[in-house]
Design a protein around this motif. Structure first.
Motif, PDB file in Angstrom:
ATOM      1  N   ARG A 377       2.708 -17.970  22.625  1.00 63.53           N
ATOM      2  CA  ARG A 377       2.729 -19.293  23.261  1.00 63.53           C
ATOM      3  C   ARG A 377       1.337 -19.722  23.716  1.00 63.53           C
ATOM      4  N   VAL A 378       0.547 -18.764  24.211  1.00 58.00           N
ATOM      5  CA  VAL A 378      -0.793 -19.129  24.661  1.00 58.00           C
ATOM      6  C   VAL A 378      -1.840 -18.879  23.579  1.00 58.00           C
ATOM      7  N   HIS A 379      -1.406 -18.613  22.368  1.00 54.52           N
ATOM      8  CA  HIS A 379      -2.322 -18.426  21.231  1.00 54.52           C
ATOM      9  C   HIS A 379      -3.294 -17.277  21.465  1.00 54.52           C
ATOM     10  N   ALA A 380      -2.822 -16.236  22.158  1.00 57.21           N
ATOM     11  CA  ALA A 380      -3.715 -15.102  22.421  1.00 57.21           C
ATOM     12  C   ALA A 380      -3.603 -14.119  21.270  1.00 57.21           C
ATOM     13  N   TRP A 381      -4.248 -14.479  20.131  1.00 56.77           N
ATOM     14  CA  TRP A 381      -4.069 -13.666  18.924  1.00 56.77           C
ATOM     15  C   TRP A 381      -4.678 -12.283  19.081  1.00 56.77           C
ATOM     16  N   ASP A 382      -5.816 -12.215  19.803  1.00 55.61           N
ATOM     17  CA  ASP A 382      -6.434 -10.892  19.926  1.00 55.61           C
ATOM     18  C   ASP A 382      -5.587  -9.969  20.787  1.00 55.61           C
ATOM     19  N   ALA A 383      -4.974 -10.515  21.833  1.00 51.95           N
ATOM     20  CA  ALA A 383      -4.135  -9.669  22.673  1.00 51.95           C
ATOM     21  C   ALA A 383      -2.847  -9.297  21.943  1.00 51.95           C
ATOM     22  N   LEU A 384      -2.507 -10.081  20.943  1.00 48.29           N
ATOM     23  CA  LEU A 384      -1.279  -9.809  20.202  1.00 48.29           C
ATOM     24  C   LEU A 384      -1.432  -8.591  19.318  1.00 48.29           C
ATOM     25  N   LEU A 385      -2.667  -8.287  18.958  1.00 49.46           N
ATOM     26  CA  LEU A 385      -2.906  -7.205  17.989  1.00 49.46           C
ATOM     27  C   LEU A 385      -2.356  -5.858  18.465  1.00 49.46           C
ATOM     28  N   PRO A 386      -2.704  -5.413  19.694  1.00 47.55           N
ATOM     29  CA  PRO A 386      -2.135  -4.129  20.130  1.00 47.55           C
ATOM     30  C   PRO A 386      -0.618  -4.173  20.205  1.00 47.55           C
ATOM     31  N   ALA A 387      -0.094  -5.314  20.665  1.00 48.58           N
ATOM     32  CA  ALA A 387       1.371  -5.412  20.751  1.00 48.58           C
ATOM     33  C   ALA A 387       1.970  -5.242  19.366  1.00 48.58           C
ATOM     34  N   PHE A 388       1.298  -5.829  18.392  1.00 46.18           N
ATOM     35  CA  PHE A 388       1.758  -5.726  17.003  1.00 46.18           C
ATOM     36  C   PHE A 388       1.743  -4.270  16.543  1.00 46.18           C
ATOM     37  N   VAL A 389       0.620  -3.596  16.835  1.00 45.74           N
ATOM     38  CA  VAL A 389       0.489  -2.194  16.418  1.00 45.74           C
ATOM     39  C   VAL A 389       1.567  -1.330  17.073  1.00 45.74           C
ATOM     40  N   VAL A 390       1.766  -1.551  18.362  1.00 46.32           N
ATOM     41  CA  VAL A 390       2.774  -0.755  19.067  1.00 46.32           C
ATOM     42  C   VAL A 390       4.149  -1.057  18.521  1.00 46.32           C
ATOM     43  N   ALA A 391       4.388  -2.315  18.166  1.00 49.89           N
ATOM     44  CA  ALA A 391       5.685  -2.655  17.582  1.00 49.89           C
ATOM     45  C   ALA A 391       5.896  -1.903  16.280  1.00 49.89           C
ATOM     46  N   ILE A 392       4.841  -1.823  15.468  1.00 44.24           N
ATOM     47  CA  ILE A 392       4.937  -1.083  14.203  1.00 44.24           C
ATOM     48  C   ILE A 392       5.295   0.382  14.481  1.00 44.24           C
ATOM     49  N   LEU A 393       4.565   0.943  15.475  1.00 38.78           N
ATOM     50  CA  LEU A 393       4.811   2.353  15.790  1.00 38.78           C
ATOM     51  C   LEU A 393       6.247   2.553  16.270  1.00 38.78           C
ATOM     52  N   LEU A 394       6.701   1.573  17.039  1.00 41.18           N
ATOM     53  CA  LEU A 394       8.070   1.651  17.547  1.00 41.18           C
ATOM     54  C   LEU A 394       9.059   1.644  16.393  1.00 41.18           C
ATOM     55  N   LEU A 395       8.785   0.765  15.444  1.00 40.95           N
ATOM     56  CA  LEU A 395       9.658   0.707  14.281  1.00 40.95           C
ATOM     57  C   LEU A 395       9.671   2.032  13.532  1.00 40.95           C
ATOM     58  N   LEU A 396       8.435   2.589  13.415  1.00 40.73           N
ATOM     59  CA  LEU A 396       8.328   3.869  12.719  1.00 40.73           C
ATOM     60  C   LEU A 396       9.144   4.949  13.404  1.00 40.73           C
ATOM     61  N   SER A 397       9.274   4.783  14.727  1.00 36.37           N
ATOM     62  CA  SER A 397       9.915   5.869  15.459  1.00 36.37           C
ATOM     63  C   SER A 397      11.431   5.815  15.425  1.00 36.37           C
ATOM     64  N   THR A 398      11.961   4.780  14.801  1.00 40.33           N
ATOM     65  CA  THR A 398      13.431   4.728  14.750  1.00 40.33           C
ATOM     66  C   THR A 398      13.912   5.731  13.711  1.00 40.33           C
ATOM     67  N   GLU A 399      14.656   6.622  14.191  1.00 41.70           N
ATOM     68  CA  GLU A 399      15.070   7.719  13.301  1.00 41.70           C
ATOM     69  C   GLU A 399      16.418   8.228  13.792  1.00 41.70           C
ATOM     70  N   PRO A 400      17.317   8.443  12.907  1.00 37.79           N
ATOM     71  CA  PRO A 400      18.615   8.953  13.381  1.00 37.79           C
ATOM     72  C   PRO A 400      18.435  10.332  14.016  1.00 37.79           C
ATOM     73  N   PRO A 401      19.138  10.590  15.103  1.00 36.46           N
ATOM     74  CA  PRO A 401      18.943  11.854  15.825  1.00 36.46           C
ATOM     75  C   PRO A 401      19.364  13.078  15.021  1.00 36.46           C
ATOM     76  N   SER A 402      20.126  12.862  13.978  1.00 39.14           N
ATOM     77  CA  SER A 402      20.595  14.039  13.256  1.00 39.14           C
ATOM     78  C   SER A 402      19.489  14.677  12.434  1.00 39.14           C
ATOM     79  N   GLN A 403      18.479  13.912  12.073  1.00 41.68           N
ATOM     80  CA  GLN A 403      17.388  14.476  11.270  1.00 41.68           C
ATOM     81  C   GLN A 403      16.646  15.546  12.063  1.00 41.68           C
ATOM     82  N   PRO A 404      16.125  16.611  11.381  1.00 37.16           N
ATOM     83  CA  PRO A 404      15.340  17.609  12.123  1.00 37.16           C
ATOM     84  C   PRO A 404      14.027  17.010  12.612  1.00 37.16           C
ATOM     85  N   ALA A 405      13.561  17.527  13.724  1.00 37.98           N
ATOM     86  CA  ALA A 405      12.387  16.927  14.359  1.00 37.98           C
ATOM     87  C   ALA A 405      11.106  17.467  13.737  1.00 37.98           C
ATOM     88  N   ARG A 406      10.376  16.607  12.988  1.00 38.96           N
ATOM     89  CA  ARG A 406       9.072  17.024  12.512  1.00 38.96           C
ATOM     90  C   ARG A 406       8.277  15.773  12.114  1.00 38.96           C
TER      91      ARG A 406
END
Lengths: 452, 238, 684
Positions: A377-406
């Motif tokens: 909303r405030v056009h803060a594109w540079d501040a959006l970058l880390p949020a974007f990266v963290v969102a990607i990482l969050l997406l990456l972390s979605t994993e069904p609990p049944s899978q072995p942890a590695r």
């Protein structure tokens, strides 16, 4: 505690040698009683606390020497800076050391805080130490802010003015607070004297007391190890050996930490000092023209550790960016040790986390979404970058609990909520500070630094 | 292998710093050589210290038969002066012209213009340029107000010369080094302050003791020394 | 053993165990921390001082120089002026006059100058960063700090920070200040001087309120396009207008023109004699009327002949309307009440001859190619806008457009302008003097949208102007009044009938009275004490000249007897020197013996004939006025007092003070008052 030199219990308190020995033992207690030699290997993130203390020591020493030549008055202060530069033997070195050490201290205290967080060093029983640490962080920033004004050049004057104006945007008490801080309505001779006293007396005393308590707490809380119910350190290698049924060999425990650890910390501090000396020889601390209240440089930039805030100010109104957000951040920092809702663990057992994972993920995602919408909303594109990266990482972390942890994905999926929020905050701080320092030009317009 | 690569990389990074710095730009290559060098114009100019002279210094390269030689390299050297450019090729009329900027020290400067000769060696010509410092400028102003109408035979639109109206002995021009250089500073000050009769000379030189201050008289003497031709030995530049 | 193993062993020796690491880092720290104090021992200024000590050992007065030298940092500290100058740390010999023969800095002594080093320091005159002790920082300080060292050709500008009076030693500054006033810079730029007053322009841009009577649209077009093509000596700058813009301005100026007072008057004209006679008579009339005192005309060789007080008339025939010219010659103030031209009281015949002569001064090529389209309302509107935008009314009065306020930047502190505020052109040297000089020389190079016009100035004039502007520093503007040196005079306007007459005749265009007026003609402040009445009346009837060789002389005003009487009465009573007792000299002392002694002094002891003519048959000296009629002209007391001290009664005179005794002065006076005109009449 045993008395290793064979002095009998209750034996003569009047013998000065005995007193010295006792003092030495008391001194040993300031740090962890025992640490395995193998654990004393060099780790990049390990000495950050000690290096910060080293920086502070350099600041005190160079600061005291600088005080011999500096008068906190206008325009004498500025003339004294020139005297230091040209007349005082090694005066330029004193000043450069003081300045680069100040920058290093802010950077190191920030890194130390991040390390302590990621190593979960705020958990019970270390909550008080964490609180003291946050106070030390604030005190460091304020020491830097008050010291910044003392050269009385354009950089100092306008950086201080920008900071004071942010304070005045606090509702109700803002204008008064600014008046108390500056001793007047503008940055003038009163402000200089006030900042001088704050910088050379009040904050250093506060910091020294806080550091003493911080180090004492460090020892009391077990140093590098967690403490068990009886107050004994839990050495993971011993636990592993015990679990495997192997005998614990005493030789591995023989290191007396105060000498070895102290050595290593002093080596680190000396290495830091060498680096700062070399920096001082190569790059002199800058001195711009005499402060001119009639001429605002464009842009008027705050010191680099506040440029992140200034960048936020560009997007949000002063009340939000200058008061609400910093208040939220600081109170968030204070709150971290007491946040069972986010991180209900006191052990290193990873399995417990999976239970709360969906809620955790949802909350994190919601947080990032709200922040993202606000920034768009405030056009803060540079501040959006880390949020974007963290969102990607969050997406990456979605994993069904049944899978072995590695692997990375599973490691990410086991992170607590505080991890996500803190990582987002740290990345935002780095990106916003970098943008505010390097990518902003006149009128705070975007510039590419290589294009000049 | 990795070690060799590391050492190699370090060497490659260090080497460029060791190469010798190249000189600031080569001088132009001459296409022809002359045998004579004469000054055409721009010598004996007077300017304030540090200022650019209003006219360029022009020299002409001639061959043995006296005809101009284009394309000859002429270099101008003088410690304390700046030439733009310091090395120039003569143009189609055999002339090389440079702009001159005076240095910071007042006095007479001797410019050496040199061109390589056809058979080897160089042929040179010297020119003089005069730089006036504060004292000399003050002396010039004072002398132009009080002295030049008698001491300068040439009239200007602002003033008519009185030189021809005087009975002999005629006053010496201020640039007359042959007469003025042998006189000491004390003598010059005396004749200005007390008039001609103080040194047994014509009373047509009035006494200026009551009109000029000592500083002004000394300034006039400094000016005389600066513009003397041939140059006054103490103030001659290299 | 391989290189890697050897390297490993060495490394382990130094950093193998913790104590060894501690030792190595400690040694490294000790070394690195001692670099800075060691560099101090080899600091730049110590190097220069050691060089100085070595150099003076070989000099004849080595012992004295060594005694006077102190090592260490030297500084001149003047707290009131915020001066901390450490220049003499390297320039150690500033006050050692015996080293004047050195040809290289930094050990040359300072040349003789009017101010003491310890009273003023260095930076006040030379700029630079006084607090620094390195060459780079002292001489070429960074952009954000004080100005770098002032190039030596501009040093005079520093004198101008305190001195507003005209000094002998500052010719460039004086010329620059004259140019600032003369070229009208002060019309657009405000320049506050050290005494708080603004620089006042001395040029008189003509009013354009009635310009359509005077000239044509075509001429205005050609003039605005390039003023110097019409009059090479004109001070009007070139605005680089396009053809369209110039045509619009011309249309507007003609449209806004109203009728002047002159245009409503009856014009009498006499028919001039026909043919060549008229041309010849006109030329000689122009000569005898001494119009060249103020106006210049280019002669056939291309040289300007005449004065620069008034417009150049080389091509005036191509410019003016003949009717307008005749009215103007009869009554200049009727067209422009503020003009400096006097009302000459010409008769009709003179006016006709002069007009014919002036109208013959034309250049047909000047307007040959000027063909303007018809003027329409759109063009006039555009012209009005241009006149307002470009600030023409800062100099000229125009109907319907008010003078702009704060049109151009205030130049009061231009000499202290910090470099980061200056927009340099790429490739130019980035110093303040170069910026100012470049701006004056070609303003439009700094930005095509700038409105400043281009002035036709020589390089020397640009250098002088730059010097004058560099004197406008912060220090100059904030100078305490007791330190400002000025010779300003109170405004002087003569009053009463004589005053009105002097206004009509514009005496102060050429003469200065009590410090006000022009400098082309003698100062009249003490004229009443100097001259005898009869001579004054005769002179005003017929201004013969005391200096026949000059081109610029007093014109004849055709004054009536009553007018002359009024003026003489006023001058003889009002323009008296203070403390002048005209009866002080006893008439008995001025007898024939004294005259004979005086003649002896005149010709033999003081050789006055080298500059003054006392007898036309013998004397030729022509520097001062001829004294052949001085007995008729000056009063004896004036002569006596002038001989005793010429500069007191005639400030700035070239005549030296001959230091006469009282007796000698009396004798000379006695001789001089015997020099009277031939009884038969005729004053030359």
């Amino acid at each position: 505690m045993a008395r290793p030199l064979g002095i009998p219990e209750g034996a003569g308190l009047h013998n000065p040698l005995h007193a010295i020995v006792r003092w030495r033992e008391d001194f040993q207690r300031m740090l962890s009683a025992r640490v395995l030699e193998s654990r004393l290997g060099f780790r990049v993130t390990w000495y950050l606390g000690a290096l910060t203390l080293g920086c502070f020591a350099i600041q005190v020493t160079t600061g005291l020497l600088l005080m011999l030549y500096y008068h906190p008055s206008i325009p004498q202060g500025y003339a004294d800076m020139k005297d230091l530069e040209f007349v005082v033997s090694s005066g330029y070195m004193l000043r450069s050391l003081h300045r680069w050490s100040a920058h290093a201290m802010v950077f190191l205290v920030f890194m130390h805080m991040a390390k302590v967080f990621y190593r979960r060093g705020y958990k019970t029983p270390r909550e008080l130490n964490w609180i003291i640490g946050v106070f030390l962080l604030l005190a460091t920033l304020l020491l830097s802010y008050t010291g910044y004004l003392l050269p009385w050049d354009q950089l100092s004057y306008w950086g201080t003015t920008v900071g004071a104006n942010i304070i005045s945007s606090i509702p109700v008490v803002g204008a008064n607070l600014r008046f108390y801080l500056l001793g007047g309505h503008t940055v003038n001779a009163n402000a200089l004297l006030r900042f001088y006293v704050l910088h050379t007396m009040m904050f250093p005393l506060l910091v020294i007391v806080l550091i003493a308590v911080h180090l004492w707490r460090l020892h009391e809380d077990g140093g590098m190890y967690d403490l068990d119910k009886n107050g004994n350190p839990i050495v993971p290698e011993h636990s592993a050996l015990a679990a495997a049924g192997a005998p614990i060999r005493l030789e591995e425990e023989k290191t007396l930490s105060y000498r070895e650890l102290l050595f290593r910390e002093v080596i680190g501090i000396e290495a830091l000092t060498v680096v700062l000396f070399v920096m001082g020889l190569l790059w002199k601390a800058p001195l711009e023209e005499l402060a001119n209240p009639l001429h605002t440089p464009n842009p008027a930039r705050a010191p680099w550790y506040f440029t992140g805030l200034q960048e936020l100010l560009h997007y949000f109104p002063p009340f939000v960016a200058g008061i609400i957000l910093p208040a939220l951040i600081v109170s968030g920092l204070f709150f971290i040790p007491f946040s069972p809702f986010f991180d209900n663990v006191t052990t290193y057992d990873a399995n417990q986390w999976f239970r709360r994972k969906p809620i955790r993920m949802l909350i994190a995602a919601a947080f990032i979404l709200v922040l993202g919408v606000l920034l768009v909303r405030v056009h803060a594109w540079d501040a959006l970058l880390p949020a974007f990266v963290v969102a990607i990482l969050l997406l990456l972390s979605t994993e069904p609990p049944s899978q072995p942890a590695r692997g990375l994905r599973s490691w990410l999926s086991s992170r607590p909520l505080s991890f996500w929020i803190m990582t987002l905050f740290l990345m935002e701080a780095v990106v916003l500070t970098a943008v505010g320092t390097l990518f902003r030009g006149p009128s705070w317009a975007w510039v590419w630094p290589w294009r000049g | 292998m990795k070690r060799v690569a590391t050492y190699g990389l370090v060497l490659i990074l260090i080497l460029p710093g060791c190469t010798a710095r190249r000189a600031a730009g080569p001088s132009p290559t001459p296409k022809a050589y002359g045998t004579q060098l004469v000054e055409v114009s721009g010598g004996k100019q007077i300017g304030g210290v540090g200022s650019k002279l209003s006219d360029p210094l022009v020299v002409q390269v001639n061959g043995a038969d006296g005809s101009p030689v284009p394309g000859a390299l002429v270099s101008f050297r003088c410690v304390g002066l700046t030439f733009n450019p310091s090395d120039a090729l003569s143009d189609s009329s055999g002339q090389a012209s440079v702009a001159v900027q005076l240095g910071g020290i007042p006095g007479s400067y001797q410019v050496l213009a040199a061109t390589p000769k056809s058979g080897g060696g160089t042929v040179t010509v010297t020119s003089h340029e005069i730089a006036l410092g504060y004292q000399e400028k003050l002396g010039k102003e004072v002398s132009e107000k009080y002295c030049t109408f008698c001491h300068d035979p040439e009239s200007t639109p602002e003033r008519v010369s009185n030189f021809d109206n005087l009975t002999p002995p005629s006053p010496h021009q201020f640039s007359d080094g042959n007469t003025l250089n042998p006189m000491s500073d004390a003598d010059l000050i005396k004749i200005i302050a007390d008039g001609g009769p103080a040194l047994g000379k014509s009373p047509q030189t009035p006494a200026y003791r009551g009109t000029l201050t000592t500083a002004e008289i000394k300034a006039v003497v400094a000016y005389l020394r600066a513009v003397a031709d041939p140059p006054y030995p103490a103030s001659a530049g290299k | 053993m391989s290189l890697g193993n050897q390297f490993g062993r060495v490394a382990r020796f130094f950093v193998g165990t913790a104590p060894r690491r501690f030792a190595s880092v400690s040694v490294l720290l000790a070394v690195v921390s001692s670099i800075a104090p060691t560099k101090d021992l080899f600091s730049e200024w110590r190097h220069y001082q050691r060089r100085y000590v070595r150099m003076i050992r070989n000099r004849p007065d080595a012992a004295r120089l060594e005694r006077r030298f102190e090592s260490g940092i030297h500084q001149i500290w003047i707290p009131e002026q915020h001066v901390v100058d450490r220049c003499s740390t390297c320039h150690v010999a500033l006050q050692e006059a015996s080293l004047a023969d050195l040809r290289k800095e930094p050990f040359r002594p300072h040349p003789p100058m009017p101010h003491s080093l310890t009273e003023f320091g260095c930076v006040v005159c030379h700029h630079g960063q006084g607090a620094a002790t390195t060459v780079q920082e002292a001489h070429y300080s960074t952009k954000a700090w004080e100005q770098p060292i002032l190039p030596s050709r501009y040093t005079e500008s520093s004198c101008g920070q305190c001195h507003m009076d005209v000094l002998e030693g500052t010719p460039r500054l004086n010329q620059g200040r004259r140019l600032l006033a003369r070229y009208g810079c002060a019309h657009c730029h405000a320049i506050t001087q050290p005494d708080g007053t603004l620089v006042a322009p001395v040029d008189e841009p003509p009013s354009l309120e009635h310009v359509a009577e005077k000239t044509t649209r075509e001429w205005i077009f050609a003039w605005v396009k390039n003023p110097q093509a019409y009059a090479a000596s004109s001070t009007m700058p070139n605005y680089r207008f396009s053809d369209q813009e110039a045509a619009d301005i011309a249309s507007f100026l003609v449209a806004q023109s109203t009728a002047s007072e002159n245009s409503r008057k009856e014009l009498k004209r006499a028919a001039p004699p026909p043919g060549d006679d008229a041309a010849q008579a006109g030329t000689s009339l122009y000569g005898t009327l001494f119009c060249s005192s103020c106006h210049a005309i280019q002669n056939a060789a291309g040289n300007l002949v005449g004065g620069d007080l008034a417009p150049e008339l080389t091509r005036v025939g191509s410019k003016v309307n003949p009717d307008w010219l005749r009215r103007w010659l009869q009554a200049p103030q009727g067209y422009d009440p503020k003009t400096r031209m006097p009302r000459y009281r010409y008769d009709e015949k003179q006016v006709a001859l002069l007009s014919t002569f002036l109208l013959s001064k034309k250049d047909d090529d000047f307007l040959a190619n000027v063909h303007l389209p018809d003027s329409d309302t759109a063009s006039i509107a555009r012209g009005k806008k241009l006149v307002a935008d470009y600030g023409c009314t800062a100099c000229h009065r125009v109907n319907g457009v008010n003078p702009p306020e704060s049109f151009a930047p205030d130049l009061s502190r231009i000499g202290s302008k910090p470099l980061f505020q200056v927009g340099f052109i790429r490739g130019m040297p980035e110093t303040l003097p170069d910026y100012i000089a470049g701006k004056i020389h070609d303003p439009r190079a700094f930005g095509p949208a700038l409105k400043m016009p281009t002035f036709s100035l020589t390089d020397v004039q640009v250098e002088s102007l730059t010097t004058a502007l560099l004197a406008q520093t912060d220090r100059a503007v904030t100078m305490p009044p007791e330190l400002v040196r000025t010779t300003s005079h109170a405004k002087y306007h003569p009053g009463g009938d004589a005053g009105r007459l002097m206004e009509d005749l514009r005496c102060q265009s050429c003469h200065s009275i009590n410090g006000n007026g022009g400098d082309m003609a003698p100062d009249l402040s003490f004229e009443g004490s100097a001259v005898q009445r009869k001579w004054l009346v005769d002179f005003m009837n017929n201004p013969n000249t005391l200096r026949p060789a000059l081109i610029r002389r007093m014109p004849k005003f055709n004054l009536s007897e009553a007018e002359i009487k009024s003026l003489s009465d006023y001058m003889l009573s009002a323009y008296q020197a203070s403390g002048f007792d005209s009866q002080a000299l006893e008439a008995s002392a001025l007898n024939a013996d004294a005259a004979a002694r005086g003649k002896q002094l005149f010709y033999t002891k003081y050789a006055c004939q080298s500059c003054h003519i006392a007898d036309y048959k013998k004397d030729k000296g022509y520097v001062g006025p001829a004294l052949t009629d001085v007995g008729d002209q000056l009063t004896p007391v004036w002569i006596y007092k002038l001989l005793k001290n010429p500069n007191a009664l005639n400030p700035g005179t070239v005549m030296p003070n001959p230091n006469l005794t009282d007796g000698e002065a009396r004798d000379l006076t006695a001789f001089l008052i015997t020099l009277k005109a031939h009884p038969k009449g005729g004053t030359t």
